[in-house]
Structure formats: structure tokens, C-alpha cells
Design an enzyme around this catalytic site. Structure first.
Site, PDB file in Angstrom:
ATOM      1  N   ASP A  45      26.571  68.703   8.581  1.00  0.00           N
ATOM      2  CA  ASP A  45      27.269  69.729   7.796  1.00  0.00           C
ATOM      3  C   ASP A  45      27.000  69.504   6.305  1.00  0.00           C
ATOM      4  O   ASP A  45      26.692  68.378   5.886  1.00  0.00           O
ATOM      5  CB  ASP A  45      28.767  69.626   8.130  1.00  0.00           C
ATOM      6  CG  ASP A  45      29.495  70.948   7.967  1.00  0.00           C
ATOM      7  OD1 ASP A  45      28.830  71.978   7.759  1.00  0.00           O
ATOM      8  OD2 ASP A  45      30.738  70.936   8.054  1.00  0.00           O
ATOM      9  N   HIS A  46      27.132  70.546   5.521  1.00  0.00           N
ATOM     10  CA  HIS A  46      26.996  70.533   4.048  1.00  0.00           C
ATOM     11  C   HIS A  46      26.149  69.376   3.485  1.00  0.00           C
ATOM     12  O   HIS A  46      26.648  68.317   3.117  1.00  0.00           O
ATOM     13  CB  HIS A  46      28.383  70.557   3.407  1.00  0.00           C
ATOM     14  CG  HIS A  46      29.111  71.810   3.792  1.00  0.00           C
ATOM     15  ND1 HIS A  46      28.773  73.052   3.291  1.00  0.00           N
ATOM     16  CD2 HIS A  46      30.090  72.015   4.684  1.00  0.00           C
ATOM     17  CE1 HIS A  46      29.531  73.971   3.845  1.00  0.00           C
ATOM     18  NE2 HIS A  46      30.356  73.375   4.702  1.00  0.00           N
ATOM     19  N   GLY A 104      39.057  74.617   2.842  1.00  0.00           N
ATOM     20  CA  GLY A 104      40.389  74.069   2.584  1.00  0.00           C
ATOM     21  C   GLY A 104      41.472  75.110   2.821  1.00  0.00           C
ATOM     22  O   GLY A 104      41.198  76.274   3.115  1.00  0.00           O
TER      23      GLY A 104
HETATM   24  O1  G3H Z   1      31.958  73.031   7.214  1.00  0.00           O
HETATM   25  C1  G3H Z   1      33.169  72.850   7.378  1.00  0.00           C
HETATM   26  C2  G3H Z   1      34.073  73.981   7.427  1.00  0.00           C
HETATM   27  O2  G3H Z   1      33.571  75.051   6.714  1.00  0.00           O
HETATM   28  C3  G3H Z   1      35.490  73.623   7.271  1.00  0.00           C
HETATM   29  O3  G3H Z   1      36.269  74.465   6.487  1.00  0.00           O
HETATM   30  O4  G3H Z   1      38.143  72.892   6.123  1.00  0.00           O
HETATM   31  O5  G3H Z   1      38.391  75.285   5.599  1.00  0.00           O
HETATM   32  O6  G3H Z   1      38.257  74.541   7.950  1.00  0.00           O
HETATM   33  P1  G3H Z   1      37.859  74.275   6.546  1.00  0.00           P
HETATM   34 ZN    ZN Z   2      31.758  74.489   5.585  1.00  0.00          ZN
END
Ligand code: G3H
Ligand code: ZN
Length: 296
Positions: free
Chosen positions: A87-88, A195
Site C-alpha cells: 500500500d501507499h 482517516g
Molecule cells: O490505503 C489505505 C486506505 O485507503 C485506508 O483508509 O484509513 O480511511 O480506511 P482509511
Molecule cells: Zn489508501
């Protein structure tokens, strides 16, 4: 018991199949083994494939190879396909790390960069991944994000700085971006925010904008920052082209609350498998509710 880790070819097929059937695949982040097992337990219970994600911070905490090993083990032990997403990921160097470690997909996050820099970063990563695929025969999906939605899966008192309606992804930009980078999946900003707000509702999704983007592009769309969005918004998002939904903050909070409540009631407990179990149980309620929602 399966003997092989699911391959990424199967991954894209499953995503497309879900999209075609008006469903979405769940993506949940992990920071530890308790969370990984909680996700796998629910995926098995519902007989659904699932994506486990680890961001740069989460990978740094757990170890890049350790995360891959855990998900490999889960794939041995459970009967459902469990894919692993980096992720990211913010730089080409970090993309190379996870691809070489055998992750099934990676999100190149240049959303905070000016448009042309985002295109250049993502294109360089796609080029690298395609050459890796040609060399090894292993398919690795590349996703990119356009439109800034914040960076932390945290409980917030205000929207992250830089998040505004002016930064929503436009269909014209989405089309140009996908064409020029060659990504497999695309994450737009349509009112979604990383978030959750503590004292207020998260903003509603702009389903009309999502609809316009879906009509313009033909690769699977991914909704990030879905913690705090209403069930109805998530269902509308799935009906309008979203094939994968990311949740992190809501499961982090559930896990934390489960452990905290247990420890408040048992202040002398020191066995992690006892309070960890309570974290898992609370988290599983959220994971189950989301997966049932996406299955419709
Ligand atoms: O990549 C992770 C998600 O986009 C999490 O987003 O913490 O708002 O659920 P969130
Ligand atoms: Zn994300």
C-alpha cells in the site's frame, strides 16, 4: 489445503469478475499477525478472496519479507485467496523492494506531487514492473492515485490539509493519467479521505463524479480512505465502478478498542494472546460487516 500462493494473473481476473458482478473486493491493512489472522478468519468464514495491505510504515514495522511470509502462510492454511498489496509506496526504490520481495500488487502514491511529476513517477514504476514481469514471468499489478486525499489512517479533528473539493479527480485527467502511465488500477479522489473525523461525519462521496470517471476509463477503480463512509455511499460507489475498497482506520480503532477494553477490565493481564484475542474479535466484527456489505 492449498499448496501455492495465488498468482497475480488470477488476482486481476478476480477483480474484474467482482466488478462485472457489481461487487467489490475488500482490502484491509495490517500492522501485526493478530490483524492478519483476523482478516483471514473472516475471509474464510465468508468464502471470499481478500487483499491484505501493508503501507510503507506498516512494512517498516513488520519487515517487508515477514509480511510476505505471513501472507504465504495464510494462503497455505486457509482455503480462500489472500493477495498481498504494497500500500501507499512513494518512491521507485521502495517499489523495487516490494516487487522483488514478491508482493502481488503495489500502489505508487504520487498524489501529493504536481500532476506531471506524479505521471513521471508512476510511469517509471510501471516501466520497472513491466521489465520485472518480462524477466520473471510473474505478474504484478500497479495502481496509482490521482487527487490528494491525505496520508494517514488516523482519528482526526479536521480534514487533512490539502484535501478539498478543488482536488477531486476529473474524468479528463483520469483518462490522460491512465493512458500515459499504463497502470492496471486507478484510485480517484471522489470525496474519500484517509482517516476518520472524531467529532463529525466524514464527507459524503461524490458519486456523480465517480460515475463520470467510470464512464471515461475502463480499468478497475479502487476506493481508498473508506473508513467513516456510510454504507449507502459504499454501495453506490460499488454500483458505479469501484472494484476494491480500502479500510484501515476503522479496523485499527476496533482492534485498539478491543484490547483497551479488555485491559481496563483486567489491569493485571500480561498475556498478549489474551488481550490480542479481544482486539481480533472487535476487528473481525468490522471486517465481517464490510465484506458482507461489498458482497451485497
Ligand atoms: O490505503 C489505505 C486506505 O485507503 C485506508 O483508509 O484509513 O480511511 O480506511 P482509511
Ligand atoms: Zn489508501
Amino acid at each position: 489445503m492449498k499448496t501455492l500462493t495465488p498468482q497475480s494473473e488470477q488476482y486481476l481476473d478476480i477483480i474484474n469478475e467482482y466488478k462485472k458482478n457489481g461487487k467489490a473486493i475488500a482490502h484491509f491493512n495490517i500492522s501485526n499477525l493478530d490483524q492478519a489472522r483476523a482478516i483471514a478468519d473472516v475471509a474464510q468464514e465468508l468464502n471470499q478472496p481478500v487483499i491484505i495491505g501493508a503501507s510503507e510504515g506498516e512494512r517498516e514495522y513488520m519487515g517487508i519479507d515477514m509480511v510476505r511470509t505471513i501472507v504465504n502462510e495464510l494462503n497455505q492454511e486457509y482455503d480462500v485467496a489472500i493477495f498481498l498489496n504494497a500500500d501507499h509506496t512513494y518512491t521507485l526504490e521502495k517499489v523495487i523492494e516490494v516487487v522483488e520481495a514478491g508482493y502481488d500488487s503495489v500502489i505508487v502514491d504520487g498524489a501529493k506531487l504536481p500532476y506531471e511529476e506524479n505521471v513521471a513517477l508512476v510511469k517509471s514504476c510501471v516501466d520497472y514492473v513491466r521489465s520485472y514481469e518480462a524477466k520473471t514471468g510473474k505478474r504484478v499489478l500497479v495502481e496509482a492515485e490521482l487527487g490528494y486525499i491525505g496520508q494517514s489512517s488516523s482519528l482526526n479533528t479536521a480534514l487533512p490539509e490539502g484535501v478539498s473539493e478543488a482536488n477531486l479527480t476529473t474524468p479528463v485527467q483520469a483518462k490522460d493519467f491512465i493512458l500515459r502511465t499504463g497502470v492496471d488500477m486507478f484510485a480517484p479522489a471522489v470525496g474519500n479521505v484517509h482517516g476518520m473525523l472524531i467529532d463529525a461525519e466524514n464527507p459524503r462521496l461524490h458519486i456523480d463524479r465517480l460515475k463520470e470517471i467510470t464512464a471515461t476509463v475502463d480499468i478497475p477503480l479502487v476506493l481508498h480512505g473508506a473508513s467513516g463512509n456510510t454504507d449507502q455511499d459504499l454501495l453506490d460507489a460499488i454500483d458505479n465502478g469501484i472494484a476494491i475498497i480500502h479500510i484501515n482506520t476503522e479496523i485499527r480503532k476496533a482492534f485498539r478498542d478491543g484490547e483497551m477494553n479488555y485491559l481496563e477490565a483486567h489491569p493485571n493481564e500480561v498475556a498478549p494472546y489474551k488481550f490480542g484475542k479481544e482486539g481480533q474479535e472487535e476487528m473481525k466484527k468490522v471486517v465481517r460487516a464490510k465484506m458482507l456489505l461489498y458482497m451485497k
